[in-house]
Design an enzyme around this catalytic site. Structure first.
Site, mmCIF file in Angstrom:
data_model
loop_
_atom_site.group_PDB
_atom_site.id
_atom_site.type_symbol
_atom_site.label_atom_id
_atom_site.label_comp_id
_atom_site.label_asym_id
_atom_site.label_seq_id
_atom_site.Cartn_x
_atom_site.Cartn_y
_atom_site.Cartn_z
ATOM 1 N N SER A 158 -26.513 12.128 32.755
ATOM 2 C CA SER A 158 -25.119 12.272 33.167
ATOM 3 C C SER A 158 -25.033 12.456 34.677
ATOM 4 C CB SER A 158 -24.473 13.428 32.391
ATOM 5 O OG SER A 158 -23.076 13.397 32.488
ATOM 6 N N GLU A 249 -19.444 5.867 24.639
ATOM 7 C CA GLU A 249 -19.169 6.823 25.713
ATOM 8 C C GLU A 249 -18.420 6.145 26.845
ATOM 9 O OE1 GLU A 249 -22.430 8.066 28.243
ATOM 10 O OE2 GLU A 249 -23.850 7.046 26.941
ATOM 11 N N HIS A 279 -22.627 10.322 24.324
ATOM 12 C CA HIS A 279 -23.140 10.704 25.635
ATOM 13 C C HIS A 279 -24.332 11.657 25.494
ATOM 14 C CE1 HIS A 279 -22.807 11.205 29.948
ATOM 15 N NE2 HIS A 279 -22.692 12.512 29.848
#
Length: 308
Positions: A158, A249, A279
């Site tokens: 991320s 996502e 995610h």
């Protein structure tokens, strides 16, 4: 060189279909509230830390705390194959080495590596480039501690995936020895969010409003600068990259745009898309077959690129 693209994942089974459905529901109930832009940062951090306690770190993997160049780190595992500098996600606002142990411990065990998880400074107290400065400081210390670059790798998920790519670019810019490879897990690469959809079917955690708030807190007026959004930086002549994302996502487009940007560069890369996954689904290693498969792919990628 082009970036190869592949659909990946474990062979589906009825039991894993049920496990995936249960995990998706748990994420929506337990994790999604942490990514509420109306909540304060302290609440978000505490909630995410509490939610992480229901994940399953690999048993028997040693952990210890240390400081590298003044930056707190968690040393996970004691493998001999190499060393991985890991940068955790959390939108630059939250997350810590503790919230990501379900991923870092399994990665350390399966790849026979020592994973160094940097507890870098977070926004809004410490905006860009504080996190990048900390990541670079830890990387420099690893080099100073006689870690051969050919036995060093970067990884991140991320925001940490974006930070890992920004760190690679800065390593190039400063003329430092490059690591052997890097792994980007559902990376957040464009904080301008101009091409990020407001919603995608199946998104279990993130939302555009929270991403906007996080991007502003971390980067402010630098949101379209390479230091915060490495998708706009120089992606040529980087170490080999493994990029993984889930099909469900809203940040999937960042990985696909990076794969496009790598076409025609000297960077070798593989982009693996896991359909019907959310995610950073790799945090469910030990429970979800796709997560185990993804970490095995990371292990094989690292092993292929370690240098003698």
């Amino acid at each position: 060189m082009s970036c190869s693209r592949e659909l990946s994942g474990a062979a589906p089974s009825p039991s894993q279909t049920l496990v995936a459905a249960l995990l998706r529901g748990a994420l929506t109930a337990l994790v999604k509230p942490a990514f509420n832009p109306r909540r304060g940062v302290v609440f978000q951090r505490r909630w995410l830390s509490a939610a992480a306690r229901v994940t399953l770190p690999a048993r028997g993997v040693p952990r210890r705390r240390a400081h590298f160049a003044g930056v707190p780190v968690e040393l996970v595992g004691d493998g001999r194959a190499g060393c991985v500098l890991y940068l955790h996600g959390g939108g630059y606002l939250s997350g810590s080495p503790a919230t990501h142990r379900a991923l870092t411990t399994h990665l350390a065990r399966r790849s026979d590596t020592t994973v160094v998880v940097a507890d870098y400074r977070r926004a809004p107290e410490h905006p860009c480039p504080a996190a990048l400065d900390d990541a670079l400081a830890v990387y420099r210390r690893l080099l100073d501690n006689d870690h051969a670059p050919g036995r060093l790798a970067l990884a991140g998920d991320s925001a940490g995936g974006g930070l890992a790519l920004a760190l690679l670019q800065r390593i190039n810019n400063e003329g430092l020895p490059a690591p052997a490879s890097a792994i980007l897990i559902s990376p957040w690469l464009d904080l301008s969010l101009r091409q990020t959809p407001a919603w995608v079917p199946g998104e279990a955690m993130l939302n555009l409003h929270w991403l906007e708030k996080a991007a502003e807190a971390y980067a402010g007026g630098q949101r379209d600068q390479a230091g915060a959004s490495p998708l706009f930086g120089d992606c040529d002549n980087l170490p080999p990259l493994l990029i993984q994302s889930g099909g469900d996502e809203i940040l999937r487009g960042d990985s696909e745009r990076l794969a496009d940007a790598l076409a025609g560069t000297r960077t070798r890369a593989r982009y693996q898309l896991y359909p019907d996954r959310w995610h950073v689904f790799q945090l469910h290693a030990g429970v979800l077959a796709d997560a185990d498969h993804a970490i095995d792919e990371m292990r094989d990628f690292l092993n292929h690129h370690w240098q003698a």
